[in-house]
Each structure stands twice: as C-alpha cells, then as structure tokens.
Design a protein around this motif. Sequence first.
Motif, PDB file in Angstrom:
ATOM      1  N   THR A 122       0.962  -1.577  -0.433  1.00 32.98           N
ATOM      2  CA  THR A 122      -0.132  -0.107   0.361  1.00 32.98           C
ATOM      3  C   THR A 122       0.586   1.299   0.199  1.00 32.98           C
ATOM      4  OG1 THR A 122      -1.831  -0.775   1.049  1.00 32.98           O
ATOM      5  CG2 THR A 122      -1.459   1.418   1.686  1.00 32.98           C
ATOM      6  N   GLU A 148      -0.382  -8.344  -2.992  1.00 35.62           N
ATOM      7  CA  GLU A 148      -0.621  -7.721  -1.722  1.00 35.62           C
ATOM      8  C   GLU A 148      -2.096  -6.618  -1.784  1.00 35.62           C
ATOM      9  OE1 GLU A 148       1.675  -5.774   1.007  1.00 35.62           O
ATOM     10  OE2 GLU A 148       3.744  -6.887   0.091  1.00 35.62           O
ATOM     11  N   GLU A 149      -2.357  -6.030  -0.535  1.00 39.59           N
ATOM     12  CA  GLU A 149      -3.939  -5.380  -0.619  1.00 39.59           C
ATOM     13  C   GLU A 149      -3.847  -3.832  -1.454  1.00 39.59           C
ATOM     14  OE1 GLU A 149      -7.798  -4.093   1.969  1.00 39.59           O
ATOM     15  OE2 GLU A 149      -5.413  -4.282   3.033  1.00 39.59           O
ATOM     16  N   GLY A 151      -4.461  -1.116  -1.027  1.00 37.84           N
ATOM     17  CA  GLY A 151      -5.042  -0.259   0.427  1.00 37.84           C
ATOM     18  C   GLY A 151      -5.077   0.936  -0.490  1.00 37.84           C
ATOM     19  N   ARG A 171     -11.714 -10.592  -4.365  1.00 36.97           N
ATOM     20  CA  ARG A 171     -11.684  -9.751  -2.854  1.00 36.97           C
ATOM     21  C   ARG A 171     -12.899  -7.953  -3.136  1.00 36.97           C
ATOM     22  NH1 ARG A 171      -5.174 -12.473  -2.783  1.00 36.97           N
ATOM     23  NH2 ARG A 171      -6.516 -14.595  -1.949  1.00 36.97           N
ATOM     24  N   LYS A 173     -13.183  -4.763  -1.119  1.00 38.40           N
ATOM     25  CA  LYS A 173     -12.953  -4.290   0.262  1.00 38.40           C
ATOM     26  C   LYS A 173     -14.246  -3.948   1.202  1.00 38.40           C
ATOM     27  CE  LYS A 173     -10.887  -0.162   1.537  1.00 38.40           C
ATOM     28  NZ  LYS A 173     -10.278   1.313   1.345  1.00 38.40           N
ATOM     29  N   ASN A 174     -15.586  -4.447   0.928  1.00 42.36           N
ATOM     30  CA  ASN A 174     -16.473  -4.154   1.573  1.00 42.36           C
ATOM     31  C   ASN A 174     -16.618  -5.014   2.924  1.00 42.36           C
ATOM     32  OD1 ASN A 174     -16.558  -1.826   1.128  1.00 42.36           O
ATOM     33  ND2 ASN A 174     -18.079  -1.816  -0.404  1.00 42.36           N
ATOM     34  N   GLY A 176     -14.750  -7.622   4.115  1.00 39.92           N
ATOM     35  CA  GLY A 176     -13.800  -7.977   5.226  1.00 39.92           C
ATOM     36  C   GLY A 176     -12.624  -7.467   5.123  1.00 39.92           C
ATOM     37  N   SER A 177     -11.163  -8.362   5.348  1.00 37.51           N
ATOM     38  CA  SER A 177     -10.264  -8.410   5.750  1.00 37.51           C
ATOM     39  C   SER A 177      -9.529  -8.660   4.343  1.00 37.51           C
ATOM     40  CB  SER A 177      -9.566  -8.575   7.259  1.00 37.51           C
ATOM     41  OG  SER A 177      -9.939  -7.049   8.535  1.00 37.51           O
ATOM     42  N   TRP A 178      -8.397  -8.371   4.238  1.00 34.14           N
ATOM     43  CA  TRP A 178      -7.537  -9.370   3.040  1.00 34.14           C
ATOM     44  C   TRP A 178      -6.473 -10.296   3.362  1.00 34.14           C
ATOM     45  CZ3 TRP A 178      -7.190  -7.853  -2.568  1.00 34.14           C
ATOM     46  CH2 TRP A 178      -6.152  -8.617  -2.693  1.00 34.14           C
ATOM     47  N   ASN A 180      -8.986 -12.059   2.999  1.00 31.64           N
ATOM     48  CA  ASN A 180     -10.289 -13.297   3.715  1.00 31.64           C
ATOM     49  C   ASN A 180     -11.533 -12.496   2.879  1.00 31.64           C
ATOM     50  OD1 ASN A 180      -8.872 -15.468   4.268  1.00 31.64           O
ATOM     51  ND2 ASN A 180      -8.062 -13.734   7.068  1.00 31.64           N
ATOM     52  N   ASN A 181     -11.529 -11.548   2.210  1.00 35.22           N
ATOM     53  CA  ASN A 181     -12.812 -10.964   1.444  1.00 35.22           C
ATOM     54  C   ASN A 181     -13.101 -11.292   0.450  1.00 35.22           C
ATOM     55  OD1 ASN A 181     -10.513  -9.507   0.876  1.00 35.22           O
ATOM     56  ND2 ASN A 181     -10.601  -7.840   1.014  1.00 35.22           N
TER      57      ASN A 181
END
Length: 551
Positions: A122, A148-149, A151, A171, A173-174, A176-178, A180-181
């Motif tokens: 990020t 990577e996310e 972010g 994946r 963003k709304n 859950g957490s990267w 696991n989204n």
Amino acid sequence: MSTKMIHSVHRISLLSLVSLALLACHQLPTATSTAKSQPAAKHYNILYVMSDDHTASAIGAYQSRLAKLDPTPNIDKLATQGTLFKNVFATNSICTPSRASVLTGQYSQTNGVLDLNGTIPTAKQHLARLMGQAGFETAMIGKWHLREEPGAFDYYKVLPEQGLYFDPILRDKNKGSWPNNEVTIKGHSSDVVTDISINWLKNRKSDKPFFLMHHFKAPHDMFEYAPRYEDYLKGVHIPEPSSMYAQPEFGSIATRGEEDSMLWEIGTSISKRNPRRNMGIHMDIDPELSDKAYTHQAYQEYLRRYLRTVKGVDDNMGRLINYLKESGQYDNTIIIYTSDQGMMLGEHDYIDKRWMYDESMRMPFIVRHLGKKDAPKVSDVVANNTDFAPFMLELAGQTAPSFMQGKSFAAVLDNLPLVDWRKGTYYRYWMHRAHHDVPAHFGLRTKRYKLIFFYGINYDINFQQTDKVYYGMDWSRKDGVIPAKTPTPVAWELYDLEKDPDELINRYHHPDYQNIVQELKIELANQRKILNETDENYPHIQRVITEHWHD
C-alpha cells in the motif's frame, strides 16, 4: 511554488492546494513537459481502462493487418475523438512488472518488481495515493496481479493473482479483511468486471471527481471467450504475418543458436518448432499435419479465440461509455485505453510477450479528453509505462514527485513540444527461459532504431525452473528430472525501424550501422546509470556485460 503552479490553482480546492504545496518539494525538472502546458480542470473524472495482453495490432485504429476484421469499433471510435499514441512501450513486457511501473512511475529495479513474484504494498501504490490527495475518489476494479492489498484505493474489487475467466472470485474491500474477503460472481470476467465498475459509478455518494482503474483480464491466455462470441470470425480467414513462416535474417545466435541449433527451444511458437510448447498443442491441432498446414491451422484458431476475447473487451468498453453518456458524465470524463503490454500474434513464429520486439513491448495508448481542443489525432512521441502516473497526475492538476522516474507527456494534448525529452525508451526483461523460453535481455528503442543485448542469465543465480507442469504439459524426463537447458549464447541485435518496421533484418554487424551502434550503446549505458538499472548487485550478469559490450 512555481509560477505555473500558482497560475493553475485558482480552480482548485483548499485541499488540493495543500497537496500541491506538499508535492512542490518533489517537483520533477522541466524535462517532464513544457512549462506552457496547462493542467486539466480538477472537475474532470479519469477513467483508466487497461486490458491484459491486448496488442496494438489487434486494435483497428492502429491499422495493422487485422484492422479489416473490425475487432474494436468502440475503442476505434474513442481514438477518432481523442489522441492515438503510436510509440508507447512497456519497460518490462510482462503482467506484474508492467502494473508496478504504472502504479509507481518507476522502472523495475527501483520499484523492486522484476518478475511475476513481485509485490507493491500500500505504501508504494503512489498513483492511487496521490490521486486521492488531489481530491479524487479512487477505485481499482478487475485484474490486480500485485499480490498485496490495493489499500491505497478508496475502493477495490479485484481478481486474486491471474484470476478466472468464468465465475471469477474477487476480493472486495467491503467484504472483510484481505485476503479473506472473497466473493464469487457468476458470468464471464469481462462482463463481471464491467458490471462492478458501472455499479460503483452508480452508487457513489461522493461529489468528488472519480479516478477509476478498470482492468480487464482479457485477452490473456488461454483466451476463454464468452459463449455469445462462438460464431464471431467463424470461417473467416485471419491475415497471417509473413515472418511466421520464414525469417532468415531475423535474430541472432542468442535467439537462434549457432547455425540455428537452438531454434527448437528458444521462444514458444505457433508452429511445431518448439516441441515443448506451441500454439498447435494449445489449440489441439492434429500433429500429423504437415508443418505448414499445422502452423496455418494453429494460427487461425489462436487468432479466432484471441479476437473473440478482444471483442468482449470492446463490447464492454461500449457499455462503460454508454453508462457515462446516460449519466451525463461522458463529456466530463477523461478516458484512457491501454494494455499492460503487447502480444506476439505469430510474428517471427512467436507467441506470448516478454520480447523487446515491437508487437510485444508496444502498448496501445488512446486518450480522449474533450477539454483539450488542440490535441493532435496521432502522436509519435516515444513514451513508456513509467510515464503514465506523471501523465495522469498532470491531467489532475498535480506535479509528479521526484521519486517517480517517468515524465509527463501531457503537453502533447495541448499540441506543444516536449522539452528535453528522452532519446529513447529503456527496456529490460529480467526473467530467463521461464514459461516461454525467452532469454533475459535489455535494450533501447528510439523512434528509428532498436538495440537489444541478450545476456541470457537469470538475475537470481540460484534460480531453478520450477514449472515442470505448465498448462497441463509435463516436460520433465520420464524419471521426473527436469532436463538442463542449453546455455544461451550472448548476442546483440539492431533493427532499423524506418527501413524495416517488421524487424526482419538484424543489422548489428552491418558496416553501414557501426556509428549508429556506438551512439546507441552510449545512450543505453547512460540510461542504465540514470535509471538505476545497472547490474551492480548482480556481478554474474555484469561480468557478461563487460565481456561482450564491445562484441
């Protein structure tokens, strides 16, 4: 703050003024563009559309042999309303490094992404961060391929890794957490990604202008098109490149071997030439056919599948444009269409990208900006993907920070010359003999000439080929051992693109070009030093360069 910046901020909010002040200390030298170039008004949205492996020759507006097939009417119309850039190139023609250069404005060695294993955290997603600071609502939708996310974006919904063509996992963003989204959406990825972008545009609550990076997976291999395109180009003869069948003066011992002894293993092919991996295998062509018949059928099927995925991209470009028109945002949105690199479509009997040859390294780049009334219809400025971030930042009224190695070419849209522009664009493919058997190389591409140095060693001295099974093909010996590959010879190649635009004749050793070779080597060495692209940290490569620089 410069006079130019003071002149431009009268339309910019207090927030943007603070951002400009912060960026002023990082201002690039005047070589970025002319001082007369006026930045776009802040209220313009920016829609950046990037496909994957969509070579310029598969866009009608670029007038290649495929133009008469009319594969991209929506993208072509965009070109008629804006500026088509003829000489925009990737600096490392492979998915992950190219995307990293777009986001950072930096070359591979500086941003650290040399190959497909690279990541951009990020904190280094500079383009998204700076566009946000400039007052834009930012979103990244579609193919990401940077692990990577994402972010730095206000919103993202991206394909993990390469992503799936059908019923893609994304994946969100709304959700859950990267990492696991994940959500799964039914449909073809080109349609799904476009649906997501349109929904995001519809449901925005912000009154900020938007900066949307909309990334298609298509037309990356293995060219899985939506079923509705099954009949597209069915029975139509696809024009073939002459160099697919014969190229006697092309290449060097680095790409052919001594007396053509390595033709069978350097560069994956359309024909039977590379027995490990060729397009005939992918397309299930009868191996009992004669060599020419096999090559012809493999190419025809390859191009049909490829262009069917391109058709899906173009139709979805039409959907995006129609939504902007319906929502009243079309005239207020800068639209950029590009790809992460080019693609070899049978030229020199090659498939995939990675090569420094034009079909591989050239990126389509089309910009429609109704605020630029003097914009030329076509530009031949030599630019590359490290320039994209500075270019878009200038369109947003910003100045690129000094840590970006690219330069803005936005002055072209005002029909103004670029001051102290580079003499040519630097290229480097860091991987070696991976996946598609392309040797490691670097070089310089000017408007007229191309100089390539094939040094043929992986940057990782401990590198071992690990893709024993690739796309279902086991190419190890029966005892399970991956055979050692023949050491790749070192060689130079030179092409005169004015006389030989298809790069059919290597003129490196021709006596009439020796002064040109020396001039290009001086510029190549200079750019490698300036751009931090030397091999100081790779002494095993530097030894080869030193030994063969004057060959």
